[in-house]
Design a protein around this motif. Sequence first.
Motif, PDB file in Angstrom:
ATOM      1  N   GLY A  49       0.639   8.135  -7.808  1.00 22.18           N
ATOM      2  CA  GLY A  49       1.471   7.390  -7.639  1.00 22.18           C
ATOM      3  C   GLY A  49       1.748   6.865  -9.183  1.00 22.18           C
ATOM      4  O   GLY A  49       0.630   6.535  -9.422  1.00 22.18           O
ATOM      5  N   ILE A  50       2.776   6.264  -9.302  1.00 27.65           N
ATOM      6  CA  ILE A  50       3.220   6.129 -10.578  1.00 27.65           C
ATOM      7  C   ILE A  50       2.754   4.308  -9.840  1.00 27.65           C
ATOM      8  O   ILE A  50       1.752   3.113 -10.876  1.00 27.65           O
ATOM      9  CB  ILE A  50       4.508   5.994 -11.664  1.00 27.65           C
ATOM     10  CG1 ILE A  50       4.427   7.566 -11.694  1.00 27.65           C
ATOM     11  CG2 ILE A  50       4.442   4.550 -12.482  1.00 27.65           C
ATOM     12  CD1 ILE A  50       6.279   7.570 -12.603  1.00 27.65           C
ATOM     13  N   ASN A  51       3.510   3.353  -9.201  1.00 25.02           N
ATOM     14  CA  ASN A  51       3.045   2.390  -8.286  1.00 25.02           C
ATOM     15  C   ASN A  51       4.279   2.266  -7.820  1.00 25.02           C
ATOM     16  O   ASN A  51       4.923   3.724  -7.053  1.00 25.02           O
ATOM     17  CB  ASN A  51       3.524   1.707  -9.721  1.00 25.02           C
ATOM     18  CG  ASN A  51       5.464   1.110  -9.958  1.00 25.02           C
ATOM     19  OD1 ASN A  51       6.102   2.227  -9.485  1.00 25.02           O
ATOM     20  ND2 ASN A  51       5.666   0.259  -9.112  1.00 25.02           N
ATOM     21  N   THR A 100      -3.461   7.184  -4.527  1.00 21.24           N
ATOM     22  CA  THR A 100      -3.264   5.590  -4.727  1.00 21.24           C
ATOM     23  C   THR A 100      -2.454   5.894  -5.851  1.00 21.24           C
ATOM     24  O   THR A 100      -1.644   6.723  -6.031  1.00 21.24           O
ATOM     25  CB  THR A 100      -5.187   5.716  -5.652  1.00 21.24           C
ATOM     26  OG1 THR A 100      -4.673   4.830  -6.414  1.00 21.24           O
ATOM     27  CG2 THR A 100      -4.806   6.940  -7.643  1.00 21.24           C
ATOM     28  N   ASN A 101      -2.651   4.593  -6.710  1.00 23.38           N
ATOM     29  CA  ASN A 101      -1.644   4.149  -8.099  1.00 23.38           C
ATOM     30  C   ASN A 101      -2.082   4.051  -8.711  1.00 23.38           C
ATOM     31  O   ASN A 101      -3.286   3.801  -8.996  1.00 23.38           O
ATOM     32  CB  ASN A 101      -0.171   3.377  -7.594  1.00 23.38           C
ATOM     33  CG  ASN A 101       0.342   3.526  -6.182  1.00 23.38           C
ATOM     34  OD1 ASN A 101       1.494   4.586  -6.103  1.00 23.38           O
ATOM     35  ND2 ASN A 101       0.077   3.519  -5.158  1.00 23.38           N
ATOM     36  N   MET A 102      -1.301   4.562 -10.709  1.00 24.36           N
ATOM     37  CA  MET A 102      -1.698   4.245 -11.252  1.00 24.36           C
ATOM     38  C   MET A 102      -1.493   2.554 -11.658  1.00 24.36           C
ATOM     39  O   MET A 102      -2.973   1.808 -11.851  1.00 24.36           O
ATOM     40  CB  MET A 102      -1.060   4.563 -12.420  1.00 24.36           C
ATOM     41  CG  MET A 102      -1.457   6.536 -12.751  1.00 24.36           C
ATOM     42  SD  MET A 102      -2.595   6.383 -14.174  1.00 24.36           S
ATOM     43  CE  MET A 102      -1.843   5.747 -15.370  1.00 24.36           C
ATOM     44  N   ALA A 103      -0.386   1.818 -11.219  1.00 23.19           N
ATOM     45  CA  ALA A 103      -0.543   0.375 -11.604  1.00 23.19           C
ATOM     46  C   ALA A 103      -0.351   0.190  -9.923  1.00 23.19           C
ATOM     47  O   ALA A 103       0.306   0.619  -9.018  1.00 23.19           O
ATOM     48  CB  ALA A 103       0.872   0.213 -12.377  1.00 23.19           C
ATOM     49  N   ALA A 104      -0.837  -0.924  -9.594  1.00 21.55           N
ATOM     50  CA  ALA A 104      -0.686  -0.887  -8.218  1.00 21.55           C
ATOM     51  C   ALA A 104       0.292  -2.504  -7.768  1.00 21.55           C
ATOM     52  O   ALA A 104       0.623  -2.107  -6.254  1.00 21.55           O
ATOM     53  CB  ALA A 104      -2.124  -2.326  -7.665  1.00 21.55           C
ATOM     54  N   LEU A 113       7.325  -0.834 -15.687  1.00 22.33           N
ATOM     55  CA  LEU A 113       6.141  -1.185 -15.221  1.00 22.33           C
ATOM     56  C   LEU A 113       6.121  -1.128 -16.812  1.00 22.33           C
ATOM     57  O   LEU A 113       6.440  -0.625 -17.717  1.00 22.33           O
ATOM     58  CB  LEU A 113       5.489  -0.077 -14.726  1.00 22.33           C
ATOM     59  CG  LEU A 113       5.065   0.313 -13.575  1.00 22.33           C
ATOM     60  CD1 LEU A 113       4.535   0.974 -13.401  1.00 22.33           C
ATOM     61  CD2 LEU A 113       4.467  -1.528 -12.757  1.00 22.33           C
ATOM     62  N   ASN A 114       4.990  -2.779 -17.913  1.00 22.85           N
ATOM     63  CA  ASN A 114       4.412  -2.046 -19.183  1.00 22.85           C
ATOM     64  C   ASN A 114       3.441  -0.807 -19.109  1.00 22.85           C
ATOM     65  O   ASN A 114       2.898  -0.905 -18.449  1.00 22.85           O
ATOM     66  CB  ASN A 114       4.969  -3.264 -19.834  1.00 22.85           C
ATOM     67  CG  ASN A 114       3.274  -4.353 -19.096  1.00 22.85           C
ATOM     68  OD1 ASN A 114       2.471  -4.311 -19.134  1.00 22.85           O
ATOM     69  ND2 ASN A 114       3.607  -5.083 -18.378  1.00 22.85           N
ATOM     70  N   ALA A 115       3.622  -0.949 -20.265  1.00 26.53           N
ATOM     71  CA  ALA A 115       2.511  -0.317 -21.193  1.00 26.53           C
ATOM     72  C   ALA A 115       1.357  -0.821 -20.842  1.00 26.53           C
ATOM     73  O   ALA A 115       0.217   0.179 -20.745  1.00 26.53           O
ATOM     74  CB  ALA A 115       1.634   0.071 -22.647  1.00 26.53           C
ATOM     75  N   ASP A 120      -4.426  -0.300 -17.974  1.00 26.14           N
ATOM     76  CA  ASP A 120      -5.539  -1.228 -17.436  1.00 26.14           C
ATOM     77  C   ASP A 120      -5.115   0.142 -15.633  1.00 26.14           C
ATOM     78  O   ASP A 120      -6.396   0.161 -15.730  1.00 26.14           O
ATOM     79  CB  ASP A 120      -4.832  -2.655 -16.845  1.00 26.14           C
ATOM     80  CG  ASP A 120      -5.001  -3.158 -18.012  1.00 26.14           C
ATOM     81  OD1 ASP A 120      -5.931  -2.770 -18.949  1.00 26.14           O
ATOM     82  OD2 ASP A 120      -4.077  -4.509 -17.956  1.00 26.14           O
ATOM     83  N   GLY A 121      -4.035   0.382 -15.106  1.00 26.64           N
ATOM     84  CA  GLY A 121      -3.960   1.335 -14.437  1.00 26.64           C
ATOM     85  C   GLY A 121      -5.104   2.247 -14.567  1.00 26.64           C
ATOM     86  O   GLY A 121      -5.954   3.153 -13.818  1.00 26.64           O
TER      87      GLY A 121
END
Length: 205
Positions: A49-51, A100-104, A113-115, A120-121
């Motif tokens: 997922g994205i977050n 899981t997610n790209m950003a936690a 979310l920022n780039a 980092d994700g």
Amino acid sequence: MSSTDRARPTSADLPAAAHLRPSRADLAAAADRTIPDVLTPGLAVLFVGINPGLWSAATGRHFARPGNRFWPALHTGGFTPRLLHPSEQDELPALGLGITNMAARASARADELNAEELLDGAAILADKVTRYRPRWVAVVGVTAYRIGFGRPKATFGPQPESLAGARLWVLPNPSGLNAHFTPVTLGAAFAELRVATGLPDRRQA
């Protein structure tokens, strides 16, 4: 009534916590929280997922907000034998699936979310894939994939690159805010991935 209909749970069959709706205060308090991955070694497909949204962060369940179409698309695509409720997410590894997610960190909208967080994700995701070795990694959201992986022209479907030895695929974002995809076209996109992975259509089991 078919055996499939008899096996499908009703709302009364779900755990008591599944009926709870977070209050506004619960949702507000959930901002920036994280939730555990659904992840074990050797999965067939790891969905990314994205977050987490605030509803997911408040309940500890992925894609939990009412109106999110991830779970229906997963079933329509043939990955699950029945429509699972978010409270049943721990049944996924037995089917070779994880989340899981790209950003936690949780937020009300993914566009908060920022780039840097997505970059980092993507690096953290690569570490997870190295450790857990899923065969396929399916990122649920093309914009997050483009930013996180530095692929501004990426489109839906299979990607030319791999990630730590795993095949990469990009799926549409199943959020109810994504008006570009209907439940039918989302299900078809998930089914295309399932066929590519070689997994059976579990609706026919």
